[in-house]
Design an enzyme around this catalytic site. Sequence first.
Site, PDB file in Angstrom:
ATOM      1  N   PRO A  61       0.774  -1.253   0.000  1.00  0.00           N
ATOM      2  CA  PRO A  61       0.000   0.000   0.000  1.00  0.00           C
ATOM      3  C   PRO A  61       0.803   1.300   0.000  1.00  0.00           C
ATOM      4  O   PRO A  61       0.867   2.009   1.003  1.00  0.00           O
ATOM      5  CB  PRO A  61      -0.821  -0.124   1.287  1.00  0.00           C
ATOM      6  CG  PRO A  61       0.037  -0.927   2.198  1.00  0.00           C
ATOM      7  CD  PRO A  61       0.770  -1.895   1.331  1.00  0.00           C
ATOM      8  N   CYS A  62       1.379   1.651  -1.139  1.00  0.00           N
ATOM      9  CA  CYS A  62       2.070   2.937  -1.228  1.00  0.00           C
ATOM     10  C   CYS A  62       1.106   4.114  -1.133  1.00  0.00           C
ATOM     11  O   CYS A  62       1.528   5.245  -0.883  1.00  0.00           O
ATOM     12  CB  CYS A  62       2.883   3.019  -2.521  1.00  0.00           C
ATOM     13  SG  CYS A  62       1.939   2.727  -4.026  1.00  0.00           S
ATOM     14  N   HIS A  63      -0.203   3.853  -1.306  1.00  0.00           N
ATOM     15  CA  HIS A  63      -1.182   4.939  -1.189  1.00  0.00           C
ATOM     16  C   HIS A  63      -1.324   5.427   0.244  1.00  0.00           C
ATOM     17  O   HIS A  63      -1.917   6.478   0.488  1.00  0.00           O
ATOM     18  CB  HIS A  63      -2.550   4.470  -1.716  1.00  0.00           C
ATOM     19  CG  HIS A  63      -3.136   3.326  -0.954  1.00  0.00           C
ATOM     20  ND1 HIS A  63      -2.791   2.016  -1.194  1.00  0.00           N
ATOM     21  CD2 HIS A  63      -4.063   3.290   0.060  1.00  0.00           C
ATOM     22  CE1 HIS A  63      -3.472   1.214  -0.382  1.00  0.00           C
ATOM     23  NE2 HIS A  63      -4.246   1.962   0.388  1.00  0.00           N
TER      24      HIS A  63
END
Length: 222
Positions: free
Chosen positions: A165-167
């Site tokens: 999850p880079c978001h």
Amino acid sequence: MSSNTTKPTSTLSHIYSLLLQTNICHVTLHLVQDSESSPIPHTQSTNTTYTILLGRKYIAMAVGTKRKRTAAPTPKIPKPQKKTQPVPFRDIAAEIVPQPEEMGPQLERIATSSRTEFEKKVWTLLCQIPPGCVSTYGLMASHLSSSPRAVGNALRRNPFAPQVPCHRVVATGGALGGFKGYPSKDGEGVTIGEKKLLLRREGVKIDEKGRVLGTPWGAFVS
């Protein structure tokens, strides 16, 4: 008298023709009479200026200006148009992001990838951030003894998004950050629009200016 007027005129035409063959574009011709000549007529041409002084004896003089030779224009070769690859459709809302305790398969994907060791460290650290929380580029950089920009570049190249999850990483101050460009390169990373959608789906509050509300998460462990 007719023979005298014909001869200079004929000679003038001959001289004028020769001058044009030598690339002279402006010509002044003088036919000068002797002291016993008849009255002097005067004529002018629109293309080439010349003066004729008629008489029984005459002298021809010419003053010319050379034409400037210009090189033939070089044809312009059109530049090839850049081919843009179509952006693959990705229904980001349908993607399932695992819980931190379910990240085993994602950690395995990261470890066996051919990417750089630094990128692997950044992506592995992402797997610790729980849903509904966000961390910052600065907090991750501090934990990795790196820089926020280096972390952001690694997130931009994340090929396992959104499962890794880079978001869930934003800029200091809550801005969503601009490290990710659009469109995604080969599915890497997420766009700003996708990032906003994923965060809101996970319960993260975003104000009307696009800033994430709340305290950033930073409980990373080695």
